[in-house]
Design an enzyme around this catalytic site. Structure first.
Site, PDB file in Angstrom:
ATOM      1  N   CYS A 189      65.398  30.233  14.134  1.00  0.00           N
ATOM      2  CA  CYS A 189      66.700  29.639  13.801  1.00  0.00           C
ATOM      3  C   CYS A 189      67.681  29.936  14.932  1.00  0.00           C
ATOM      4  O   CYS A 189      67.525  30.914  15.664  1.00  0.00           O
ATOM      5  CB  CYS A 189      67.183  30.253  12.492  1.00  0.00           C
ATOM      6  SG  CYS A 189      68.860  29.813  12.012  1.00  0.00           S
ATOM      7  N   GLU A 214      63.341  33.700   8.946  1.00  0.00           N
ATOM      8  CA  GLU A 214      62.945  32.474   8.244  1.00  0.00           C
ATOM      9  C   GLU A 214      61.441  32.559   8.011  1.00  0.00           C
ATOM     10  O   GLU A 214      60.663  31.810   8.601  1.00  0.00           O
ATOM     11  CB  GLU A 214      63.321  31.282   9.144  1.00  0.00           C
ATOM     12  CG  GLU A 214      63.488  29.969   8.444  1.00  0.00           C
ATOM     13  CD  GLU A 214      64.052  28.884   9.364  1.00  0.00           C
ATOM     14  OE1 GLU A 214      65.141  28.374   9.083  1.00  0.00           O
ATOM     15  OE2 GLU A 214      63.389  28.531  10.357  1.00  0.00           O
ATOM     16  N   CYS A 248      75.379  39.172  -1.970  1.00  0.00           N
ATOM     17  CA  CYS A 248      75.082  40.369  -2.762  1.00  0.00           C
ATOM     18  C   CYS A 248      75.551  41.556  -1.934  1.00  0.00           C
ATOM     19  O   CYS A 248      75.293  41.616  -0.727  1.00  0.00           O
ATOM     20  CB  CYS A 248      73.577  40.449  -3.020  1.00  0.00           C
ATOM     21  SG  CYS A 248      73.006  42.033  -3.678  1.00  0.00           S
ATOM     22  N   CYS A 250      65.654  29.818   5.487  1.00  0.00           N
ATOM     23  CA  CYS A 250      67.005  29.669   6.062  1.00  0.00           C
ATOM     24  C   CYS A 250      67.430  28.207   6.175  1.00  0.00           C
ATOM     25  O   CYS A 250      68.106  27.685   5.300  1.00  0.00           O
ATOM     26  CB  CYS A 250      67.155  30.372   7.414  1.00  0.00           C
ATOM     27  SG  CYS A 250      68.880  30.282   7.984  1.00  0.00           S
TER      28      CYS A 250
HETATM   29  N1  LIG Z   1      75.838  29.904   7.401  1.00  0.00           N
HETATM   30  C1  LIG Z   1      74.523  30.041   7.337  1.00  0.00           C
HETATM   31  O1  LIG Z   1      73.977  30.566   6.375  1.00  0.00           O
HETATM   32  C2  LIG Z   1      73.671  29.507   8.454  1.00  0.00           C
HETATM   33  C3  LIG Z   1      72.288  29.375   8.270  1.00  0.00           C
HETATM   34  C4  LIG Z   1      71.522  28.799   9.291  1.00  0.00           C
HETATM   35  C5  LIG Z   1      72.117  28.428  10.478  1.00  0.00           C
HETATM   36  N2  LIG Z   1      73.447  28.599  10.629  1.00  0.00           N
HETATM   37  C6  LIG Z   1      74.128  28.132  11.835  1.00  0.00           C
HETATM   38  O2  LIG Z   1      74.268  26.716  11.704  1.00  0.00           O
HETATM   39  C7  LIG Z   1      74.347  26.123  12.985  1.00  0.00           C
HETATM   40  C8  LIG Z   1      73.373  24.959  13.085  1.00  0.00           C
HETATM   41  O3  LIG Z   1      72.046  25.409  13.051  1.00  0.00           O
HETATM   42  P1  LIG Z   1      70.835  24.421  13.442  1.00  0.00           P
HETATM   43  O4  LIG Z   1      69.613  25.243  13.401  1.00  0.00           O
HETATM   44  O5  LIG Z   1      70.886  23.176  12.641  1.00  0.00           O
HETATM   45  O6  LIG Z   1      71.248  24.098  14.954  1.00  0.00           O
HETATM   46  P2  LIG Z   1      70.829  22.923  15.962  1.00  0.00           P
HETATM   47  O7  LIG Z   1      71.189  23.370  17.327  1.00  0.00           O
HETATM   48  O8  LIG Z   1      69.436  22.478  15.708  1.00  0.00           O
HETATM   49  O9  LIG Z   1      71.780  21.733  15.587  1.00  0.00           O
HETATM   50  C9  LIG Z   1      73.097  21.656  16.026  1.00  0.00           C
HETATM   51  C10 LIG Z   1      73.399  20.193  16.327  1.00  0.00           C
HETATM   52  O10 LIG Z   1      74.784  20.130  16.664  1.00  0.00           O
HETATM   53  C11 LIG Z   1      74.935  19.186  17.710  1.00  0.00           C
HETATM   54  N3  LIG Z   1      76.191  19.481  18.398  1.00  0.00           N
HETATM   55  C12 LIG Z   1      76.440  20.437  19.327  1.00  0.00           C
HETATM   56  N4  LIG Z   1      77.738  20.358  19.728  1.00  0.00           N
HETATM   57  C13 LIG Z   1      78.297  19.357  19.015  1.00  0.00           C
HETATM   58  C14 LIG Z   1      79.592  18.801  18.986  1.00  0.00           C
HETATM   59  N5  LIG Z   1      80.567  19.276  19.769  1.00  0.00           N
HETATM   60  N6  LIG Z   1      79.823  17.776  18.152  1.00  0.00           N
HETATM   61  C15 LIG Z   1      78.834  17.278  17.371  1.00  0.00           C
HETATM   62  N7  LIG Z   1      77.578  17.760  17.363  1.00  0.00           N
HETATM   63  C16 LIG Z   1      77.311  18.787  18.181  1.00  0.00           C
HETATM   64  C17 LIG Z   1      73.695  19.374  18.578  1.00  0.00           C
HETATM   65  O11 LIG Z   1      73.438  18.241  19.372  1.00  0.00           O
HETATM   66  C18 LIG Z   1      72.632  19.601  17.507  1.00  0.00           C
HETATM   67  O12 LIG Z   1      72.026  18.381  17.110  1.00  0.00           O
HETATM   68  C19 LIG Z   1      74.121  27.261  13.985  1.00  0.00           C
HETATM   69  O13 LIG Z   1      75.390  27.730  14.382  1.00  0.00           O
HETATM   70  C20 LIG Z   1      73.420  28.316  13.148  1.00  0.00           C
HETATM   71  O14 LIG Z   1      73.593  29.616  13.694  1.00  0.00           O
HETATM   72  C21 LIG Z   1      74.231  29.120   9.645  1.00  0.00           C
HETATM   73  N1  LIG Z   2      76.447  39.024  12.202  1.00  0.00           N
HETATM   74  C1  LIG Z   2      77.121  37.781  12.419  1.00  0.00           C
HETATM   75  C2  LIG Z   2      77.136  36.971  11.151  1.00  0.00           C
HETATM   76  C3  LIG Z   2      76.169  35.914  11.235  1.00  0.00           C
HETATM   77  C4  LIG Z   2      76.189  35.149   9.928  1.00  0.00           C
HETATM   78  O1  LIG Z   2      77.244  34.641   9.492  1.00  0.00           O
HETATM   79  N2  LIG Z   2      75.061  35.065   9.304  1.00  0.00           N
HETATM   80  C5  LIG Z   2      74.932  34.263   8.116  1.00  0.00           C
HETATM   81  C6  LIG Z   2      73.555  33.764   8.063  1.00  0.00           C
HETATM   82  S1  LIG Z   2      73.131  32.766   9.451  1.00  0.00           S
HETATM   83  C7  LIG Z   2      71.536  32.402   9.134  1.00  0.00           C
HETATM   84  O2  LIG Z   2      71.043  31.671  10.154  1.00  0.00           O
HETATM   85  C8  LIG Z   2      75.166  35.118   6.869  1.00  0.00           C
HETATM   86  O3  LIG Z   2      74.311  35.357   6.051  1.00  0.00           O
HETATM   87  N3  LIG Z   2      76.383  35.543   6.717  1.00  0.00           N
HETATM   88  C9  LIG Z   2      76.792  36.353   5.609  1.00  0.00           C
HETATM   89  C10 LIG Z   2      76.552  37.806   5.884  1.00  0.00           C
HETATM   90  O4  LIG Z   2      76.131  38.142   7.015  1.00  0.00           O
HETATM   91  O5  LIG Z   2      76.779  38.608   4.975  1.00  0.00           O
HETATM   92  C11 LIG Z   2      78.529  37.955  12.891  1.00  0.00           C
HETATM   93  O6  LIG Z   2      79.087  39.032  12.623  1.00  0.00           O
HETATM   94  O7  LIG Z   2      79.024  37.018  13.500  1.00  0.00           O
HETATM   95 ZN   LIG Z   3      69.009  31.056  10.082  1.00  0.00          ZN
HETATM   96 ZN   LIG Z   4      73.933  42.146  -5.798  1.00  0.00          ZN
END
Ligand SMILES: NC(=O)c1ccc[n+]([C@@H]2O[C@H](COP(=O)([O-])OP(=O)(O)OC[C@H]3O[C@@H](n4cnc5c(N)ncnc54)[C@H](O)[C@@H]3O)[C@@H](O)[C@H]2O)c1
Ligand SMILES: N[C@@H](CCC(=O)N[C@@H](CSCO)C(=O)NCC(=O)O)C(=O)O
Ligand SMILES: [Zn+2]
Ligand SMILES: [Zn+2]
Length: 382
Positions: free
Chosen positions: A49, A72, A115, A178
């Site tokens: 990821c 993942e 959690c 994930c």
């Molecule tokens: N919050 C969570 O729980 C969680 C879980 C998984 C991943 N993430 C995060 O989510 C994000 C996406 O993950 P992914 O695996 O799908 O990534 P990825 O790189 O496969 O996809 C990102 C997409 O965004 C596009 N992109 C980049 N810059 C852009 C812009 N300025 N405007 C429009 N599109 C743009 C890219 O071309 C790409 O297609 C990452 O930051 C990852 O760390 C968060």
């Molecule tokens: N340690 C990072 C935080 C990164 C983050 O936000 N992780 C997400 C999952 S991303 C999965 O691809 C998450 O679970 N956030 C909630 C948590 O971490 O409790 C930072 O500090 O930037």
């Molecule tokens: Zn992830």
């Molecule tokens: Zn809990």
């Protein structure tokens, strides 16, 4: 394996991140037996990821080294520590970086999937008793996100693992650990997109395409994929998007202005799946006045901050975010696996690349190339 190895240290291969910004190194590591309320898992497949690359880059404020990354993963329970009742030896499982204890303030709130029980030690890269189960060349290695799936064997807290049907192929179910769950859950659980809505998804990687899949499931009418890579138009349509916009080709008009025009006043729901704070702002400002909601999913580097005019919120737009899509892993992941098994949830379609463990650095390169949605790593091929 389990009959001979329970209670003993296992030596196996793992991809070790010795320092930030360097390739992973395939090493023989020692994995200690699980202690009370811990589970040792043979990881059979893991996805890679962007968050793994983010921590490896050194931009994660919680990132420390040396560490076994990966979060993942799917595998088989090899042995369990004292007091473990939720999984047993031989179970097929998915590792959960968002645990679910069911007892803490967060779990009992009914308001979040976060959690609190082991978050502090998880963030420090150690098990709940503040020690590590990994060693390599006499040095302790840190755990990552409570899962460390880039090792052939890993140890996790019992609240960080869920058993799933052994009929589901692990080279697919690993992705429910994930990317797919995150995007799908963000649309279906966190935003709870309403039937007939206008939705914009910024970034069409595994996470964004999973948001599209969730928006389709909930009956959204217009689903606009926004991506700087034109190759993502076909990917968006494959998952049910109705429109595609490349924000770099608007002749100077902002993407938020363009989306507001396309949707008669703004989107009902927008999602950032890029991790770019400028995009997060555009996603909020593309929301409809009075009720539009923008969900931040992307992870941004240390020091990055979001901003907008407070007027955007005063006039009713809502800015929120989620981890793991708002999905509670132990309660809800088996249901997603069943949806996959009954063709209600696409998973296979996300896999564009495969690599053996000894080519995991190529998997990272694959991930960064524009044609990769997810690369699955076979941990038994080292
Ligand atoms: N919050 C969570 O729980 C969680 C879980 C998984 C991943 N993430 C995060 O989510 C994000 C996406 O993950 P992914 O695996 O799908 O990534 P990825 O790189 O496969 O996809 C990102 C997409 O965004 C596009 N992109 C980049 N810059 C852009 C812009 N300025 N405007 C429009 N599109 C743009 C890219 O071309 C790409 O297609 C990452 O930051 C990852 O760390 C968060
Ligand atoms: N340690 C990072 C935080 C990164 C983050 O936000 N992780 C997400 C999952 S991303 C999965 O691809 C998450 O679970 N956030 C909630 C948590 O971490 O409790 C930072 O500090 O930037
Ligand atoms: Zn992830
Ligand atoms: Zn809990």
């Amino acid at each position: 394996m389990s009959a001979n190895t329970a209670g003993k240290t296992i030596t196996c291969k793992a991809a070790v991140a010795w320092e930030a910004g360097k390739d992973l190194s395939i090493e023989e590591i020692e994995v200690e037996a699980p202690k009370a309320h811990e589970v040792r898992i043979e990881i059979v497949y893991t996805g890679v990821c962007h968050t793994d690359a983010y921590t490896l880059s050194g931009k994660d404020p919680e990132g420390a080294f040396p560490i076994v990354l990966g979060h993942e993963g799917a595998g088989i329970v090899e042995s369990v520590g004292e007091g473990v009742t939720n999984v047993k030896v031989g179970d097929n499982v998915v590792a959960l970086y968002t645990p679910e204890c069911g007892e803490c303030k967060f779990c009992k709130s009914g308001k979040t999937n976060l959690c609190g029980k082991i978050r502090a030690t998880q963030g420090k890269g150690v098990m709940p008793d503040s020690t590590s189960r990994f060693k390599c060349k006499g040095k302790e290695l840190l755990h990552f996100m409570g899962t460390s799936t880039f090792s052939q064997y890993t140890v996790v807290a019992d609240i960080s693992v869920v058993a799933i049907t052994d009929k589901a192929p692990m080279d697919r179910t690993c992705l429910l650990g994930c990317g797919i769950t995150t995007g799908y859950g963000a649309a279906v659980v966190t935003a709870n997109v309403e039937k007939g809505s206008n939705v914009a998804v910024f970034g069409a990687g595994c996470v964004g395409l999973s948001v599209v899949q969730g928006a389709v499931k909930n009956g959204a009418e217009k689903i606009i994929v926004v991506d700087v890579n034109d190759g993502k138009e076909a990917w968006g349509k494959k998952f049910g998007a109705t429109d595609f916009v490349n924000p770099t080709k608007l002749g100077g008009k902002s993407i938020q202005e363009h989306l507001v025009e396309m949707t008669d006043g703004g989107c009902d729901y927008t999602f950032d799946c890029t991790g770019n704070v400028g995009v997060m702002r555009a996603a909020l400002e593309a929301c409809h006045k009075g009720w539009g909601q923008s969900v931040v999913i992307g992870v941004a580097a240390a020091g990055q901050e979001i901003s907008t005019r407070p007027f955007q919120l005063v006039t009713g737009r809502v800015w929120k975010g989620c981890a793991f899509g708002g999905i509670k892993g132990r309660s809800q992941l088996p249901g997603l696996v069943d949806d996959y098994m009954t063709n209600k949830l696409k998973v296979d379609e996300f896999i564009t690349h495969r690599q053996p463990l000894n080519k995991i650095n190529t998997a990272f390169q694959d991930m960064k190339a524009g044609d990769c949605i997810r690369c699955v790593v076979n941990m038994r091929e080292a």
